[in-house]
Design a protein around this motif. Structure first.
Motif, mmCIF file in Angstrom:
data_model
loop_
_atom_site.group_PDB
_atom_site.id
_atom_site.type_symbol
_atom_site.label_atom_id
_atom_site.label_comp_id
_atom_site.label_asym_id
_atom_site.label_seq_id
_atom_site.Cartn_x
_atom_site.Cartn_y
_atom_site.Cartn_z
ATOM 1 N N LEU A 6 0.844 -1.196 0.000
ATOM 2 C CA LEU A 6 0.000 0.000 0.000
ATOM 3 C C LEU A 6 0.880 1.246 0.000
ATOM 4 N N ALA A 7 0.445 2.252 -0.768
ATOM 5 C CA ALA A 7 1.092 3.560 -0.725
ATOM 6 C C ALA A 7 0.004 4.611 -0.894
ATOM 7 N N ARG A 8 -0.030 5.575 -0.004
ATOM 8 C CA ARG A 8 -1.051 6.624 -0.039
ATOM 9 C C ARG A 8 -0.457 7.923 -0.587
ATOM 10 N N TYR A 9 -1.298 8.625 -1.333
ATOM 11 C CA TYR A 9 -0.926 9.934 -1.860
ATOM 12 C C TYR A 9 -1.830 10.981 -1.227
ATOM 13 N N ASP A 10 -1.221 11.977 -0.570
ATOM 14 C CA ASP A 10 -1.991 13.024 0.113
ATOM 15 C C ASP A 10 -1.117 14.266 0.196
ATOM 16 N N ALA A 11 -1.753 15.429 0.159
ATOM 17 C CA ALA A 11 -1.030 16.696 0.259
ATOM 18 C C ALA A 11 0.067 16.785 -0.799
ATOM 19 N N ALA A 12 -0.275 16.322 -2.004
ATOM 20 C CA ALA A 12 0.623 16.417 -3.168
ATOM 21 C C ALA A 12 1.914 15.631 -3.005
ATOM 22 N N GLN A 13 1.909 14.570 -2.197
ATOM 23 C CA GLN A 13 3.105 13.754 -2.077
ATOM 24 C C GLN A 13 2.736 12.321 -1.683
ATOM 25 N N TRP A 14 3.654 11.404 -1.991
ATOM 26 C CA TRP A 14 3.474 10.002 -1.630
ATOM 27 C C TRP A 14 4.005 9.783 -0.223
ATOM 28 N N GLU A 15 3.218 9.096 0.586
ATOM 29 C CA GLU A 15 3.628 8.781 1.952
ATOM 30 C C GLU A 15 4.440 7.495 1.973
ATOM 31 N N ALA A 16 5.018 7.181 3.135
ATOM 32 C CA ALA A 16 5.847 5.983 3.264
ATOM 33 C C ALA A 16 5.024 4.738 2.940
ATOM 34 N N PRO A 17 5.503 3.894 2.026
ATOM 35 C CA PRO A 17 4.746 2.697 1.643
ATOM 36 C C PRO A 17 4.865 1.597 2.683
ATOM 37 N N THR A 18 3.888 0.706 2.674
ATOM 38 C CA THR A 18 3.882 -0.414 3.611
ATOM 39 C C THR A 18 3.553 -1.712 2.872
ATOM 40 N N ILE A 19 4.030 -2.798 3.429
ATOM 41 C CA ILE A 19 3.578 -4.134 3.048
ATOM 42 C C ILE A 19 3.022 -4.762 4.313
ATOM 43 N N ARG A 20 1.784 -5.239 4.235
ATOM 44 C CA ARG A 20 1.121 -5.730 5.434
ATOM 45 C C ARG A 20 0.328 -6.991 5.102
ATOM 46 N N PRO A 21 -0.102 -7.735 6.106
ATOM 47 C CA PRO A 21 -0.948 -8.898 5.829
ATOM 48 C C PRO A 21 -2.196 -8.496 5.051
ATOM 49 N N MET A 22 -2.601 -9.351 4.132
ATOM 50 C CA MET A 22 -3.787 -9.076 3.321
ATOM 51 C C MET A 22 -5.011 -8.900 4.212
ATOM 52 N N GLN A 23 -5.763 -7.849 3.950
ATOM 53 C CA GLN A 23 -6.990 -7.590 4.699
ATOM 54 C C GLN A 23 -7.899 -6.700 3.864
ATOM 55 N N GLU A 24 -9.137 -6.603 4.261
ATOM 56 C CA GLU A 24 -10.073 -5.768 3.530
ATOM 57 C C GLU A 24 -9.731 -4.290 3.726
ATOM 58 N N LEU A 25 -10.084 -3.486 2.722
ATOM 59 C CA LEU A 25 -9.874 -2.044 2.803
ATOM 60 C C LEU A 25 -11.098 -1.376 3.409
ATOM 61 N N ALA A 26 -10.882 -0.381 4.250
ATOM 62 C CA ALA A 26 -11.982 0.403 4.823
ATOM 63 C C ALA A 26 -12.177 1.640 3.957
ATOM 64 N N LEU A 27 -13.346 1.762 3.324
ATOM 65 C CA LEU A 27 -13.625 2.880 2.438
ATOM 66 C C LEU A 27 -14.880 3.619 2.879
ATOM 67 N N HIS A 28 -14.822 4.934 2.794
ATOM 68 C CA HIS A 28 -15.994 5.764 3.065
ATOM 69 C C HIS A 28 -17.011 5.568 1.938
ATOM 70 N N PRO A 29 -18.324 5.586 2.230
ATOM 71 C CA PRO A 29 -19.314 5.452 1.156
ATOM 72 C C PRO A 29 -19.196 6.522 0.075
ATOM 73 N N GLY A 30 -18.607 7.672 0.432
ATOM 74 C CA GLY A 30 -18.443 8.738 -0.544
ATOM 75 C C GLY A 30 -17.134 8.669 -1.318
ATOM 76 N N THR A 31 -16.395 7.574 -1.184
ATOM 77 C CA THR A 31 -15.110 7.449 -1.877
ATOM 78 C C THR A 31 -15.264 7.769 -3.359
ATOM 79 N N SER A 32 -14.478 8.720 -3.814
ATOM 80 C CA SER A 32 -14.630 9.292 -5.145
ATOM 81 C C SER A 32 -14.599 8.245 -6.263
ATOM 82 N N ALA A 33 -13.691 7.281 -6.176
ATOM 83 C CA ALA A 33 -13.561 6.286 -7.246
ATOM 84 C C ALA A 33 -14.835 5.484 -7.442
ATOM 85 N N LEU A 34 -15.588 5.258 -6.364
ATOM 86 C CA LEU A 34 -16.817 4.476 -6.458
ATOM 87 C C LEU A 34 -17.911 5.219 -7.218
#
Length: 352
Positions: free
Chosen positions: A35-63
């Motif tokens: 996972l790598a998040r982009y916020d405030a015009a920059q990429w944050e520190a990436p992570t590798i973590r155990p597989m799990q479901e993503l928590a998304l807001h119902p208003g998530t733009s991509a949806l």
């Protein structure tokens, strides 16, 4: 720039036993994801973590507004144990071409490369014993702003996960020629790997299935006569000569496939005549009727090289000979590239 990856491993990983002879495509997933998040015009520190479901807001733009793109590439293990990723840089470049078209942030090369390779190293048990199977790498980038309004998102999430795979299709396929609906139009998004492009093809897929076909063959949106691509693959046709014909990319309505490009390289290496040009569906069916069209096949990362044995068009099944020797020769060359017995451009092979 080197990206330090924060890695959180499964504390008690389950033993992984894969039945390679009966492996369903895309149903078995890696035990970790990147996972790598982009916020405030920059990429944050990436992570590798155990597989799990993503928590998304119902208003998530991509949806709501479809700012979602993805890639698909493969990693392999040779018989000598060497592990490799095929055409990693080219898939990265295509991901960013898709991002530019949807006003999404560029993914840095070093970030992408580090996450893919680190995840593959952690998930070494997913690698098959030989080249008959592969590890499919799925990068996904989507907008995450909780926002109701049509505008580019300010935040994004890059997710990368793996799935061990065999063949996408069980054998040669039939194609339903779609004459009513369109996949892409000039100036649209047909040349990128946007999630919505595939959803728009599902209804045609149902029509194809009703006619005992496994794929649709799309025609152009303007005149509905020019062959573009299959629902899951780029399209190739072998005329007497041999002359290898594949639709041109100039209209911007066809995905520039990485496997397509590889097959063009291999066909030219054999000294065959290769034509990237407009091809009318009438030329295809006339070629079948007159015996000038010897075979057809599709190419893609998932399907690799798949013969197309018949076309359902205007109420008739137009059948090709069951043998597909040219597709089989190119398929053999493709795997020779992977196992190192056929020289490949050095940038195509990334060793782990």
């Amino acid at each position: 720039m080197k990206w330090p990856v924060i890695i959180e491993r499964q504390t008690e990983p389950e033993a992984l036993t894969l039945d390679w002879a009966n492996l369903p495509f895309g149903r078995v997933f890696s035990r970790h994801c990147a996972l790598a998040r982009y916020d405030a015009a920059q990429w944050e520190a990436p992570t590798i973590r155990p597989m799990q479901e993503l928590a998304l807001h119902p208003g998530t733009s991509a949806l709501h507004y479809g700012q979602a793109i993805f890639e698909g590439l493969k990693a392999y293990r040779r018989r000598d144990g060497t592990r490799l990723v095929f055409r990693l840089r080219d898939h990265y470049e295509r991901l960013n071409r898709s991002a530019r078209r949807l006003v999404m942030p560029k993914v840095p090369w070093e970030l992408f490369q580090e996450l893919v390779l680190a995840l593959l190293r952690i998930e070494e048990p997913l690698f098959p014993p030989d080249l008959s199977h592969a590890v499919y790498v799925r990068p996904l980038l989507f907008a995450t702003d909780p926002w109701l309004g049509v505008r580019p998102s300010d935040t994004y999430l890059l997710v990368i996960y793996l799935t061990p795979v065999g063949s996408y299709y069980e054998g040669p396929v039939r194609a339903y020629v779609e004459t009513e609906m369109s996949r892409a139009a000039p100036g649209g998004t047909g040349s990128i790997k946007m999630a919505g492009n595939y959803a728009a093809a599902l209804l045609s897929g149902q029509k194809a299935k009703a006619h005992h076909c496994q794929v649709s063959l799309w025609l152009d949106a303007v005149e509905r006569q020019w062959v573009e691509e299959y629902s899951t693959m780029n399209a190739f046709f072998v005329f007497r000569g041999p002359v290898i014909v594949t639709p041109s990319l100039e209209r911007g309505t066809i995905l520039p496939g990485i496997t397509r490009d590889t097959l063009l390289y291999l066909a030219r290496r054999r000294g065959w005549t290769v034509e990237e040009r407009d091809l009318a569906i009438e030329e295809v069916v006339q070629g079948i009727a007159e015996g000038r069209l010897l075979e057809a096949f599709g190419t893609g990362t998932a399907a690799t090289i798949m013969p197309v044995q018949a076309f359902w068009y205007q109420g008739k099944l137009w059948e090709l000979p069951p043998e597909a020797p040219y597709a089989q020769m190119l398929r053999a060359d493709y795997y020779s590239l992977l196992d190192g017995t056929l020289p490949a451009p050095p940038e195509w092979i990334t060793l782990l």
